[in-house]
Design a protein around this motif. Structure first.
Motif, PDB file in Angstrom:
ATOM      1  N   ALA A  72       0.829  -1.209   0.000  1.00  0.00           N
ATOM      2  CA  ALA A  72       0.000   0.000   0.000  1.00  0.00           C
ATOM      3  C   ALA A  72       0.861   1.256   0.000  1.00  0.00           C
ATOM      4  O   ALA A  72       0.555   2.237  -0.693  1.00  0.00           O
ATOM      5  CB  ALA A  72      -0.926  -0.011   1.216  1.00  0.00           C
ATOM      6  N   GLY A  76       0.930   3.843  -2.937  1.00  0.00           N
ATOM      7  CA  GLY A  76       0.529   5.211  -2.608  1.00  0.00           C
ATOM      8  C   GLY A  76       1.567   6.230  -3.024  1.00  0.00           C
ATOM      9  O   GLY A  76       1.239   7.273  -3.603  1.00  0.00           O
ATOM     10  N   SER A 173       2.266   1.655  -9.611  1.00  0.00           N
ATOM     11  CA  SER A 173       1.214   1.871  -8.619  1.00  0.00           C
ATOM     12  C   SER A 173       0.102   0.837  -8.759  1.00  0.00           C
ATOM     13  O   SER A 173      -0.370   0.282  -7.764  1.00  0.00           O
ATOM     14  CB  SER A 173       0.643   3.285  -8.771  1.00  0.00           C
ATOM     15  N   TYR A 177      -1.057  -1.823  -5.938  1.00  0.00           N
ATOM     16  CA  TYR A 177      -2.417  -1.837  -5.394  1.00  0.00           C
ATOM     17  C   TYR A 177      -3.048  -3.221  -5.510  1.00  0.00           C
ATOM     18  O   TYR A 177      -3.729  -3.687  -4.598  1.00  0.00           O
ATOM     19  CB  TYR A 177      -3.288  -0.810  -6.107  1.00  0.00           C
ATOM     20  N   THR A 196      -8.333  -1.210   0.680  1.00  0.00           N
ATOM     21  CA  THR A 196      -7.107  -0.707   0.065  1.00  0.00           C
ATOM     22  C   THR A 196      -7.244   0.770  -0.287  1.00  0.00           C
ATOM     23  O   THR A 196      -6.353   1.578   0.001  1.00  0.00           O
ATOM     24  CB  THR A 196      -6.776  -1.512  -1.210  1.00  0.00           C
ATOM     25  N   VAL A 200      -4.939   3.618   1.565  1.00  0.00           N
ATOM     26  CA  VAL A 200      -3.967   4.299   0.709  1.00  0.00           C
ATOM     27  C   VAL A 200      -4.234   5.797   0.650  1.00  0.00           C
ATOM     28  O   VAL A 200      -3.305   6.609   0.786  1.00  0.00           O
ATOM     29  CB  VAL A 200      -3.972   3.690  -0.703  1.00  0.00           C
ATOM     30  N   THR A 201      -5.493   6.195   0.435  1.00  0.00           N
ATOM     31  CA  THR A 201      -5.791   7.625   0.342  1.00  0.00           C
ATOM     32  C   THR A 201      -5.527   8.346   1.665  1.00  0.00           C
ATOM     33  O   THR A 201      -5.116   9.508   1.668  1.00  0.00           O
ATOM     34  CB  THR A 201      -7.256   7.855  -0.089  1.00  0.00           C
ATOM     35  N   GLN A 204      -1.746   8.734   1.801  1.00  0.00           N
ATOM     36  CA  GLN A 204      -1.320   9.756   0.848  1.00  0.00           C
ATOM     37  C   GLN A 204      -1.611  11.163   1.364  1.00  0.00           C
ATOM     38  O   GLN A 204      -0.812  12.083   1.178  1.00  0.00           O
ATOM     39  CB  GLN A 204      -2.015   9.523  -0.504  1.00  0.00           C
TER      40      GLN A 204
END
Length: 300
Positions: A72, A76, A173, A177, A196, A200-201, A204
């Motif tokens: 991840a 990311g 990426s 993922y 996921t 990840v967001t 980030q």
């Protein structure tokens, strides 16, 4: 009509909409700020999506493990820098051409798979790769006289290198993922993808906030000031990602990715109608060859 078809078209439209809004925001936020809004305003919706799947659909929350965390983070970070390159690319060439460069990702993935993993390429796949490369060359040379010297110069230009690098890092990426999602122990692909996306967001957002705080605190202020436009970028990004994941749950990835190239149609429309950018015939031909190469590669 099968359900995955309209979902894929909607995801492609939302992805194009997000890129168009990022280009619009770049003049006010800068490359880093315009890239951040994709994650910063999207992660709450991504978390909400996972919560709704858990409480309304009854999907159990998968357990996070170290393999998931590593993939991840890799995915990311790769997506952050690929997005920054793509947004920067919009300032070097027009919107449609910039997006077309990033669409070399599947072709590059096939080449990397052959070089690094020893995956065999069929004659059809080799032909598709050559077609895509010719398309990139035409786009690079669209604004200059046609010659071998100009071809080499164009492919070695900053625009071409940034665009091709963006596609390559987006490919890294995507692989990361997929590896992260598959490393989760169930319960199903939809919930694994949602987990996921949420993790990840969130990562980030934290990473880029620290980065902007360190480099230029004013960028954070500008991102907050443009919350109306920026939040739309985040929403388009998250809903688009949810669409891709859902479509690929319902249908094979190759078919989804092939149909997803309809994004370039939306891209040309946005370039012409929203940004009033002129696109010459060679650029259109180059973009068409890239699409043909990608479709041929996926079909093979």
């Amino acid at each position: 009509m099968e359900l995955w078809i309209p979902i894929t078209i909607a995801a492609a439209f939302l992805q194009n909409l997000r890129s168009a809004m990022q280009k619009h925001l770049q003049g006010r936020l800068g490359t880093r700020g315009a890239s951040f809004v994709r994650f910063g305003y999207g992660f709450p919706v991504a978390i909400l999506y996972g919560v709704l799947l858990h409480h309304l659909a009854g999907y159990p929350v998968p357990r996070i493990n170290w393999s998931f965390a590593i993939w991840a983070v890799i995915g990311g970070l790769a997506q952050i820098f690929a997005t920054i390159m793509l947004v920067h690319l919009f300032s070097l060439r027009n919107f449609a051409v910039g997006t077309a460069y990033s669409k070399t990702e599947p072709v590059q993935a096939a080449i990397f798979g052959f070089i690094l993993l020893g995956e065999k390429l069929t004659i059809g796949a080799i032909g598709a790769i050559i077609t895509g490369v010719i398309g990139v060359m035409l786009i690079s040379m669209a604004r200059m006289p046609l010659s071998w010297r100009n071809t080499v110069t164009a492919l070695a230009s900053r625009t071409a290198l940034v665009g091709i690098a963006s596609g390559a890092v987006f490919g890294i990426s995507a692989v990361a993922y997929r590896s992260a999602s598959l490393s989760l122990d169930g319960p199903n692909p939809v919930m694994q993808a949602a987990m996921t996306l949420a993790c990840v967001t969130t990562f980030q957002t934290v990473f880029m906030l620290i980065w902007m705080f360190w480099k230029d605190k004013n960028e954070i202020v500008q991102v907050l000031k443009t919350w109306r436009s920026s939040s739309l970028v985040g929403l388009a990004s998250v809903f688009g990602s949810a669409g891709w994941f859902t479509a690929m749950t319902l249908q094979q990835v190759a078919y989804v990715r092939a149909l997803g190239q309809i994004e370039l149609v939306f891209t040309f429309m946005a370039s012409y109608f929203l940004f009033h950018e002129r696109i010459n015939r060679m650029e259109i031909l180059g973009c068409m060859l890239i699409v043909a190469g990608i479709l041929g590669l996926l079909a093979g």
